[in-house]
Each structure stands twice: as C-alpha cells, then as structure tokens.
Design a protein around this motif. Sequence first.
Motif, mmCIF file in Angstrom:
data_model
loop_
_atom_site.group_PDB
_atom_site.id
_atom_site.type_symbol
_atom_site.label_atom_id
_atom_site.label_comp_id
_atom_site.label_asym_id
_atom_site.label_seq_id
_atom_site.Cartn_x
_atom_site.Cartn_y
_atom_site.Cartn_z
ATOM 1 N N CYS A 21 0.840 -1.208 0.000
ATOM 2 C CA CYS A 21 0.000 0.000 0.000
ATOM 3 C C CYS A 21 0.871 1.253 0.000
ATOM 4 C CB CYS A 21 -0.913 0.005 1.227
ATOM 5 S SG CYS A 21 -2.400 -0.998 1.058
ATOM 6 N N ARG A 22 1.891 1.232 0.852
ATOM 7 C CA ARG A 22 2.782 2.390 0.948
ATOM 8 C C ARG A 22 3.503 2.632 -0.372
ATOM 9 N NH1 ARG A 22 7.789 3.105 1.078
ATOM 10 N NH2 ARG A 22 8.221 0.862 1.226
ATOM 11 N N LEU A 23 3.975 1.546 -1.012
ATOM 12 C CA LEU A 23 4.689 1.665 -2.285
ATOM 13 C C LEU A 23 3.776 2.244 -3.364
ATOM 14 C CD1 LEU A 23 7.089 1.128 -4.163
ATOM 15 C CD2 LEU A 23 6.256 -1.218 -4.434
ATOM 16 N N ILE A 24 2.546 1.740 -3.456
ATOM 17 C CA ILE A 24 1.609 2.248 -4.462
ATOM 18 C C ILE A 24 1.295 3.712 -4.200
ATOM 19 C CG2 ILE A 24 -0.710 2.010 -5.435
ATOM 20 C CD1 ILE A 24 -0.551 -0.975 -4.745
ATOM 21 N N ALA A 25 1.101 4.041 -2.914
ATOM 22 C CA ALA A 25 0.793 5.427 -2.560
ATOM 23 C C ALA A 25 1.910 6.364 -2.997
ATOM 24 C CB ALA A 25 0.561 5.537 -1.050
ATOM 25 N N GLU A 26 3.157 5.927 -2.823
ATOM 26 C CA GLU A 26 4.298 6.747 -3.237
ATOM 27 C C GLU A 26 4.296 6.955 -4.751
ATOM 28 O OE1 GLU A 26 7.820 4.875 -1.824
ATOM 29 O OE2 GLU A 26 7.509 5.458 0.269
ATOM 30 N N LEU A 27 3.851 5.933 -5.494
ATOM 31 C CA LEU A 27 3.869 6.014 -6.952
ATOM 32 C C LEU A 27 2.771 6.921 -7.501
ATOM 33 C CD1 LEU A 27 4.527 2.286 -7.987
ATOM 34 C CD2 LEU A 27 6.154 4.169 -7.966
ATOM 35 N N VAL A 28 1.607 6.940 -6.834
ATOM 36 C CA VAL A 28 0.460 7.646 -7.415
ATOM 37 C C VAL A 28 0.158 8.988 -6.749
ATOM 38 C CG1 VAL A 28 -0.559 5.440 -8.056
ATOM 39 C CG2 VAL A 28 -1.287 6.527 -5.936
ATOM 40 N N THR A 29 0.846 9.298 -5.631
ATOM 41 C CA THR A 29 0.563 10.556 -4.953
ATOM 42 C C THR A 29 0.916 11.744 -5.845
ATOM 43 O OG1 THR A 29 0.890 11.766 -2.881
ATOM 44 C CG2 THR A 29 2.847 10.814 -3.899
ATOM 45 N N GLY A 30 0.193 12.844 -5.682
ATOM 46 C CA GLY A 30 0.452 14.020 -6.503
ATOM 47 C C GLY A 30 -0.529 15.122 -6.181
ATOM 48 N N THR A 31 -0.266 16.277 -6.743
ATOM 49 C CA THR A 31 -1.147 17.432 -6.520
ATOM 50 C C THR A 31 -2.547 17.137 -7.040
ATOM 51 O OG1 THR A 31 0.757 18.892 -6.786
ATOM 52 C CG2 THR A 31 -1.419 19.890 -6.946
ATOM 53 N N GLY A 32 -3.551 17.486 -6.232
ATOM 54 C CA GLY A 32 -4.931 17.281 -6.660
ATOM 55 C C GLY A 32 -5.403 15.853 -6.516
ATOM 56 N N ARG A 33 -4.703 15.058 -5.702
ATOM 57 C CA ARG A 33 -5.109 13.668 -5.482
ATOM 58 C C ARG A 33 -5.223 13.394 -3.985
ATOM 59 N NH1 ARG A 33 -1.243 10.378 -9.841
ATOM 60 N NH2 ARG A 33 -2.067 11.413 -11.720
ATOM 61 N N GLU A 34 -6.312 12.773 -3.590
ATOM 62 C CA GLU A 34 -6.568 12.427 -2.193
ATOM 63 C C GLU A 34 -6.560 10.912 -2.073
ATOM 64 O OE1 GLU A 34 -10.595 12.345 0.254
ATOM 65 O OE2 GLU A 34 -9.937 14.412 -0.153
ATOM 66 N N GLU A 116 4.921 2.718 -15.924
ATOM 67 C CA GLU A 116 3.647 2.153 -16.383
ATOM 68 C C GLU A 116 2.529 2.456 -15.384
ATOM 69 O OE1 GLU A 116 1.609 -2.176 -17.473
ATOM 70 O OE2 GLU A 116 3.588 -2.094 -16.551
ATOM 71 N N VAL A 117 2.822 2.298 -14.080
ATOM 72 C CA VAL A 117 1.797 2.548 -13.062
ATOM 73 C C VAL A 117 1.357 4.007 -13.095
ATOM 74 C CG1 VAL A 117 1.320 2.632 -10.585
ATOM 75 C CG2 VAL A 117 2.549 0.678 -11.553
ATOM 76 N N ARG A 118 2.316 4.906 -13.125
ATOM 77 C CA ARG A 118 1.981 6.325 -13.129
ATOM 78 C C ARG A 118 1.201 6.718 -14.382
ATOM 79 N NH1 ARG A 118 7.789 8.480 -10.734
ATOM 80 N NH2 ARG A 118 7.231 8.239 -8.526
ATOM 81 N N ALA A 119 1.621 6.193 -15.532
ATOM 82 C CA ALA A 119 0.927 6.522 -16.785
ATOM 83 C C ALA A 119 -0.491 5.957 -16.789
ATOM 84 C CB ALA A 119 1.721 5.983 -17.974
ATOM 85 N N THR A 120 -0.652 4.736 -16.260
ATOM 86 C CA THR A 120 -1.972 4.112 -16.227
ATOM 87 C C THR A 120 -2.922 4.873 -15.305
ATOM 88 O OG1 THR A 120 -0.975 1.936 -16.645
ATOM 89 C CG2 THR A 120 -3.225 1.958 -15.801
ATOM 90 N N VAL A 121 -2.408 5.293 -14.154
ATOM 91 C CA VAL A 121 -3.222 6.074 -13.217
ATOM 92 C C VAL A 121 -3.649 7.393 -13.855
ATOM 93 C CG1 VAL A 121 -3.170 7.372 -11.040
ATOM 94 C CG2 VAL A 121 -2.320 5.017 -11.123
ATOM 95 N N SER A 122 -2.720 8.052 -14.533
ATOM 96 C CA SER A 122 -3.047 9.324 -15.198
ATOM 97 C C SER A 122 -4.114 9.129 -16.261
ATOM 98 C CB SER A 122 -1.782 9.935 -15.815
ATOM 99 O OG SER A 122 -0.851 10.300 -14.808
ATOM 100 N N ARG A 123 -4.007 8.035 -17.028
ATOM 101 C CA ARG A 123 -5.008 7.766 -18.066
ATOM 102 C C ARG A 123 -6.374 7.487 -17.444
ATOM 103 N NH1 ARG A 123 -4.665 3.364 -20.572
ATOM 104 N NH2 ARG A 123 -2.850 2.394 -19.592
ATOM 105 N N ALA A 124 -6.368 6.734 -16.341
ATOM 106 C CA ALA A 124 -7.636 6.395 -15.684
ATOM 107 C C ALA A 124 -8.331 7.642 -15.144
ATOM 108 C CB ALA A 124 -7.387 5.404 -14.550
ATOM 109 N N LEU A 125 -7.564 8.541 -14.552
ATOM 110 C CA LEU A 125 -8.151 9.755 -13.990
ATOM 111 C C LEU A 125 -8.561 10.744 -15.072
ATOM 112 C CD1 LEU A 125 -5.821 10.349 -10.919
ATOM 113 C CD2 LEU A 125 -8.163 9.482 -10.913
ATOM 114 N N GLY A 126 -7.998 10.614 -16.253
ATOM 115 C CA GLY A 126 -8.335 11.535 -17.340
ATOM 116 C C GLY A 126 -9.329 10.975 -18.321
#
Length: 455
Positions: A21-34, A116-126
């Motif tokens: 959980c901590r590892l994923i959180a570090e990968l996807v955390t960013g401005t405008g994300r809760e 890949e994780v960061r790009a996939t998360v960005s695509r999902a949110l967009g």
Amino acid sequence: MTTTSTLPARILIVDDDVETCRLIAELVTGTGRELQQCQTAAKAIELARKEKFDLVISDINLNGPESGLDVLKAFKEANPASEVLLISGFGTLETAVQAVRAGAFDYISKPFNIGEVRATVSRALGRDRKPAPLQTHGEAPPEGIIGRTAGMLAVYKQIAYAADSMAPVLIQGESGTGKELVARAIHVHSARAAKPFVAVNCGAITETLLESELFGHVRGAFTGAVADRKGVFEQAHGGTVFLDEIGDMAPAMQVKLLRVLQEIRPVGGNRAIHTDARVVAATNIDLDRAVTEQRFRQDLFYRLSVIVIRIPALKERREDIPLLIEQFVRNASTRTGRHVMISPEAVVALTSYRWPGNVRELENTIERLVVFSRGRIELADLPDAVLAAPSLEERMFQDLPTLDELERRYLIHVLEAVGGNRSRAAEALGIDRRTLYRMAERLGVALKDESERAG
C-alpha cells in the motif's frame, strides 16, 4: 472520468500488505489527489456503498473470502463512473478475462514498472467515457495455457480484449509457444464459442490442395473431386477460422485469401459464397520484414493484423517453467497410469535450459522422462543437452539483464538453494525477513508458505 480543478481526485488503494500500500501510494501521490487505504476486500466493498472514488487500485489476491474481482464488481455496481485498476503477481487467463469483462480499466502485473503505473493512473483519472461492462461467457480457459509472468499476463489481457471483438487477430511467436492454444482461447471466450473452430496449417499443404482446403471445390473441379466439398471458411460459418503459419503462404494464395475475406468462390465454381467466420492467423516469422522484402502482401498484412498478440518465448519467461513442468508431469503420469515425481535438482536444470523448441519441446521432454522413469525423475535422467546448459553465472550475465532482473534471478537462486526457508534466505542475503518480503513483493517472486515447506 475527467476530474475538475476544484475537487481532488479520490483514490482508494486496497491491499492486505501495508508495505505494498505504501509503495503504491508513493507512486500515485500528486497534486490534486486524495489517497485512502484499506487492507481487506470486505472493508473496500463497504466503502463502495458509502463513498465515491475516482479510482480504485486493488490487488486481486487479498487472502480472504473475497478478492479484488469482488472489489471491482462492488465499485462498478455502486458507481459505474469509478475506474478500477487491478494488480497481481499471479495472473491467470481466467482472471484477466473476468477483470476486463467486469469493467476493469487495466490489469497490471508485479513487480511494478514505475512509469507504467503512473501513466496508467493518469489515463484512468483523465478518462472521459467508460464502455459498458461486457457479458461474461461461462467456458473455462482451454487446457495448456499456463503462466504467471508479466509477459503471459499481457497475453491474457489481449485474449480477453480480442475475444470481445470481431476484428481479425494475428498471433506472433516462435514455434512451440502455443499459438493455437491462444487462438482457441480467443474462440472459447467469444460469443462464437458454440460455433465451429476450424484450423488449417497453411505451411503443411501444397498450394493446390490449400486452395481447395480453404475455399472448397465443386464436383469435377479437378481429378479426384468426386463430390462438392465445403472449405474451412464455410465449415466455420459463425465461428472461427485459424490459419496457422500464414507467413508460409505462397504469393498467389495470399491474393486469393485477401479476396476471400469478402467472399468465397469454390474451386471450379462460378458462384460467390458469403460467409461469417472470424479469422485468427498465426506465424513464427517476422511479417513486418517479410512485407519489406516483398514476400508477404502489405494489404493482407494490414487486413490480418488489426489485433496483434505476441507470445513470449519460453526463455523469456523462465519463472513459468516449474509450473509447466508440474502440469506436464501430472498429465503424463495420468496417461501412463503411474505416479511419477521429479527432483528439485532436475527442475532447476530444466529451468536453466534455453528450450529452443519452447513449450512443445519441454512437454515432449517431460513425456519422455515420465515414460522411462522409475518413479522419480532425477538429474542424471535428463537429456545431455539439458545437462550441458550454461551455469548460473553464465546465465545471469549472458543476456545483459537489468539490475532489477539480476536481483530477481539471484533471489530465486537463493530461495532454491535454501529450500524456500525464509529465515535462511534472509540470512544469506544479509537482510531481515521484513526486507525479504518487500523485495519478493517488488520483484514478483513467490515465497513458499511455511506450512507448504513443512509438508
């Protein structure tokens, strides 16, 4: 879905391992994300009923009665606009098909590729629009497709997407990788599953006979044509035609095949026949190069390669070899009516071999070993070519692996050397057990259960 600038994107991470959980959180955390985390499927399902999330990232295997697939279904039922990203270190074709059809945005494997994780998360949110979930078909995946590596997980996802499309599919892979198994899996998981699956090897039949085999013939069309005969396209009406070794087809036949994708004209006949058969083709040659060298028609290549699935060679997914060995030994033992076991040393040696004939060569080798075994396959029973395979040191460096791959290979080697004992493995690596767990999780290496080792 597209998030507004005033409201943060809400992301839920579901995994029973706090470190993951901590590892994923570090990968996807960013401005405008809760971000919010939970460790059980039950809790996540409860949250699905009470709260709305823009994105849910969940492991499939949550060590409980409910899995990540249940989490996916709960969020899609409660809020279809939510996107769900599933992750797994032990993916199967069945779970990939279920995930895609239940509406998962994507299905990625461990160890994580950070980009890949960061790009996939960005695509999902967009994402602006979400397709409606597709209905599942009840058939089980065909026997023989075995593998949990990232390469095979990618194949499973492509099978799932291809099964729900009517577009032609081109399967690429070396001889013996299981191209027909993939073609059958596409058919079995499609809406055409109840209709015929008809296969023809384009490289094993002469041009004259191939034309008749594909398109059929009328009585008297040639010597020996004593009656009308339907070709495979007519035989497979409503189903799937599998054209194996399409790259070996002669140029004249390529022209006729291109034409038949619209209509069929039997040999000796003057009446065109329309048919509804989905085309899946396979080849072990580089068709891009064949097109460049004018050995394969470019227009036919484009027509067949709407969806392309590449099957990795066995040497590219060595971690799957022990799984395959276990299955093949079991199958061969059943056929011979004997109970045969295989020693760990023999498994290690078989895993080290490069297998130029891929899965087919491995299966044939195991079959032969079982037939001639005295109840247990030992290292000395293996073929000379396997015994002469490169040592670990040669194997670890010969293909210039990345540092992560090198670390993964060494961890697997240490675990094999200590019989899966976690404490001894941690001691040999100079780390504590907690660090060992995190390393295994990050690199996608399965640790044996203590109860499994004791047994």
